[in-house]
Design a protein around this motif. Sequence first.
Motif, PDB file in Angstrom:
ATOM      1  N   TYR A  84       0.835  -1.208   0.000  1.00 18.47           N
ATOM      2  CA  TYR A  84       0.000   0.000   0.000  1.00 18.47           C
ATOM      3  C   TYR A  84       0.868   1.256   0.000  1.00 18.47           C
ATOM      4  N   THR A  85       1.918   1.243   0.822  1.00 20.92           N
ATOM      5  CA  THR A  85       2.782   2.412   0.924  1.00 20.92           C
ATOM      6  C   THR A  85       3.526   2.662  -0.377  1.00 20.92           C
ATOM      7  N   ALA A  86       4.014   1.602  -1.010  1.00 24.80           N
ATOM      8  CA  ALA A  86       4.745   1.757  -2.265  1.00 24.80           C
ATOM      9  C   ALA A  86       3.846   2.310  -3.367  1.00 24.80           C
ATOM     10  N   VAL A  87       2.644   1.761  -3.493  1.00 26.60           N
ATOM     11  CA  VAL A  87       1.727   2.225  -4.535  1.00 26.60           C
ATOM     12  C   VAL A  87       1.290   3.656  -4.263  1.00 26.60           C
ATOM     13  N   ALA A  88       0.950   3.956  -3.011  1.00 24.23           N
ATOM     14  CA  ALA A  88       0.505   5.309  -2.666  1.00 24.23           C
ATOM     15  C   ALA A  88       1.624   6.327  -2.869  1.00 24.23           C
ATOM     16  N   SER A  89       2.851   5.968  -2.525  1.00 20.09           N
ATOM     17  CA  SER A  89       3.978   6.890  -2.707  1.00 20.09           C
ATOM     18  C   SER A  89       4.235   7.149  -4.180  1.00 20.09           C
ATOM     19  N   LEU A  90       4.142   6.094  -5.006  1.00 17.23           N
ATOM     20  CA  LEU A  90       4.338   6.268  -6.446  1.00 17.23           C
ATOM     21  C   LEU A  90       3.260   7.170  -7.033  1.00 17.23           C
ATOM     22  N   LEU A  91       2.016   6.976  -6.620  1.00 14.21           N
ATOM     23  CA  LEU A  91       0.929   7.837  -7.102  1.00 14.21           C
ATOM     24  C   LEU A  91       1.134   9.279  -6.647  1.00 14.21           C
ATOM     25  N   CYS A  92       1.579   9.452  -5.406  1.00 18.31           N
ATOM     26  CA  CYS A  92       1.858  10.806  -4.906  1.00 18.31           C
ATOM     27  C   CYS A  92       2.912  11.486  -5.772  1.00 18.31           C
ATOM     28  N   LEU A  93       3.942  10.738  -6.151  1.00 13.09           N
ATOM     29  CA  LEU A  93       5.017  11.316  -6.963  1.00 13.09           C
ATOM     30  C   LEU A  93       4.521  11.636  -8.369  1.00 13.09           C
ATOM     31  N   LEU A  94       3.734  10.730  -8.966  1.00 11.27           N
ATOM     32  CA  LEU A  94       3.236  10.947 -10.325  1.00 11.27           C
ATOM     33  C   LEU A  94       2.262  12.120 -10.388  1.00 11.27           C
ATOM     34  N   ILE A  95       1.513  12.332  -9.313  1.00 11.62           N
ATOM     35  CA  ILE A  95       0.561  13.447  -9.286  1.00 11.62           C
ATOM     36  C   ILE A  95       1.230  14.727  -8.791  1.00 11.62           C
ATOM     37  N   GLY A  96       2.068  14.593  -7.778  1.00 11.52           N
ATOM     38  CA  GLY A  96       2.630  15.772  -7.130  1.00 11.52           C
ATOM     39  C   GLY A  96       3.735  16.444  -7.911  1.00 11.52           C
ATOM     40  N   TYR A  97       4.553  15.664  -8.632  1.00  6.36           N
ATOM     41  CA  TYR A  97       5.669  16.282  -9.360  1.00  6.36           C
ATOM     42  C   TYR A  97       5.178  17.243 -10.445  1.00  6.36           C
ATOM     43  N   PRO A  98       4.230  16.852 -11.305  1.00  6.03           N
ATOM     44  CA  PRO A  98       3.738  17.828 -12.293  1.00  6.03           C
ATOM     45  C   PRO A  98       3.118  19.066 -11.660  1.00  6.03           C
ATOM     46  N   ALA A  99       2.395  18.872 -10.539  1.00 10.40           N
ATOM     47  CA  ALA A  99       1.781  20.026  -9.871  1.00 10.40           C
ATOM     48  C   ALA A  99       2.846  20.977  -9.342  1.00 10.40           C
ATOM     49  N   ALA A 100       3.877  20.419  -8.675  1.00  5.07           N
ATOM     50  CA  ALA A 100       4.948  21.265  -8.150  1.00  5.07           C
ATOM     51  C   ALA A 100       5.742  21.917  -9.283  1.00  5.07           C
ATOM     52  N   TYR A 101       5.956  21.183 -10.359  1.00  6.37           N
ATOM     53  CA  TYR A 101       6.703  21.718 -11.507  1.00  6.37           C
ATOM     54  C   TYR A 101       5.949  22.881 -12.143  1.00  6.37           C
ATOM     55  N   PHE A 102       4.635  22.751 -12.264  1.00  3.38           N
ATOM     56  CA  PHE A 102       3.834  23.820 -12.850  1.00  3.38           C
ATOM     57  C   PHE A 102       3.909  25.083 -12.000  1.00  3.38           C
ATOM     58  N   VAL A 103       3.770  24.945 -10.688  1.00  2.00           N
ATOM     59  CA  VAL A 103       3.800  26.115  -9.810  1.00  2.00           C
ATOM     60  C   VAL A 103       5.176  26.766  -9.842  1.00  2.00           C
ATOM     61  N   ALA A 104       6.229  25.951  -9.859  1.00  2.00           N
ATOM     62  CA  ALA A 104       7.588  26.498  -9.811  1.00  2.00           C
ATOM     63  C   ALA A 104       7.989  27.169 -11.117  1.00  2.00           C
ATOM     64  N   ARG A 105       7.479  26.688 -12.255  1.00  2.00           N
ATOM     65  CA  ARG A 105       7.961  27.163 -13.545  1.00  2.00           C
ATOM     66  C   ARG A 105       6.963  28.000 -14.325  1.00  2.00           C
ATOM     67  N   PHE A 106       5.675  27.752 -14.161  1.00  2.00           N
ATOM     68  CA  PHE A 106       4.698  28.378 -15.040  1.00  2.00           C
ATOM     69  C   PHE A 106       3.612  29.168 -14.316  1.00  2.00           C
ATOM     70  N   ALA A 162      -9.001  -2.195  -1.094  1.00  2.00           N
ATOM     71  CA  ALA A 162      -7.626  -1.697  -1.030  1.00  2.00           C
ATOM     72  C   ALA A 162      -7.476  -0.392  -1.793  1.00  2.00           C
ATOM     73  N   VAL A 163      -8.194  -0.250  -2.901  1.00  2.00           N
ATOM     74  CA  VAL A 163      -8.096   0.968  -3.709  1.00  2.00           C
ATOM     75  C   VAL A 163      -8.508   2.184  -2.894  1.00  2.00           C
ATOM     76  N   THR A 164      -9.559   2.041  -2.102  1.00  2.00           N
ATOM     77  CA  THR A 164     -10.034   3.164  -1.283  1.00  2.00           C
ATOM     78  C   THR A 164      -8.980   3.576  -0.268  1.00  2.00           C
ATOM     79  N   VAL A 165      -8.356   2.594   0.378  1.00  2.00           N
ATOM     80  CA  VAL A 165      -7.332   2.900   1.379  1.00  2.00           C
ATOM     81  C   VAL A 165      -6.128   3.573   0.730  1.00  2.00           C
ATOM     82  N   ILE A 166      -5.707   3.077  -0.427  1.00  2.00           N
ATOM     83  CA  ILE A 166      -4.543   3.643  -1.112  1.00  2.00           C
ATOM     84  C   ILE A 166      -4.813   5.081  -1.531  1.00  2.00           C
ATOM     85  N   PHE A 167      -5.984   5.327  -2.119  1.00  2.00           N
ATOM     86  CA  PHE A 167      -6.310   6.689  -2.514  1.00  2.00           C
ATOM     87  C   PHE A 167      -6.471   7.605  -1.304  1.00  2.00           C
TER      88      PHE A 167
END
Length: 295
Positions: A84-106, A162-167
């Motif tokens: 659960y932690t591995a999947v949730a962390s990967l999703l956080c990175l896939l969602i969070g990196y573009p959001a942080a990149y947009f705020v920092a650059r655009f 499990a999907v609910t807990v991960i999200f």
Amino acid sequence: MGKRKNLFWVALAAPGILWLAILFIVPFYAVLSIAMGKLNQLIEAPVAVWNPFDWSSSGVINVWRDIFGGSAFAGPIIGRTVLYTAVASLLCLLIGYPAAYFVARFAGRRKALFLVLLIAPFWISYMMRMLAWIDLLSFNGYVNKALGWFSLSPHYWLGGHAVTVIFGLVYGYIPYLIMVLYAGLDRIDPALLEAGRDLGLGRARTFWHVTLPLSRQAILTGLLITVLPMLGDYYTNQMLSGAASTSMIGNLIQGQLGTPGLEGQGAVLSLMLLLVLLIPMIYYVIATNRAEATR
């Protein structure tokens, strides 16, 4: 003069050292004394043993059997927690990196507004945010109503999935990752990106060969901040599922600490989890020191 300076810094650090001793070292030793202590068979209550020479290893042996023994039940829970932690962390990175990149650059002039929106979740308690998810995911909630617009049948999201807990983990911890990623991306010198473009790199190759390597330390820091609390999380599963099929190591520890006669084993599991969490923390310190040495 040198001694006075040393005394000044000692006095300056004394409140922090005292605070650390009271709120970490003393409670840690108390948990350790309970974990290595004894059990009062009459009232089924743990007895803390403060003298290390009188410690007993029975609690550690029992927990080891629960994890690796023939009738082990804690092993699958630990494996589920890691998954659960591995999947949730990967999703956080896939969602969070573009959001942080947009705020920092655009984000431009609206950067302050976006930062406020990113910080806003911290103003609301974690429990309230999970309660909002319960309302959204209930059988008559807005998620099922949205599915009805597409002629899809409603789904009982809170029935131990499990999907609910991960999200839920993603939703609860992604703000920490985004803020750390934004801080790292915002510190990258734009001249380095322009140099990459001047050398003939396109946007994608500039991101891959310049931006991503320079943000590696921010990614590592953000993942550390999100992974560590996820591994010990018990509240998300308790609120969004409550089923044994989705229980995590935090739920197991909570259940043992609340069961007469098993408090000592709960303390042992807590210490084992702490030892596991020390591994990524030590790696982070080593990687940070190496990164600083190469600058």
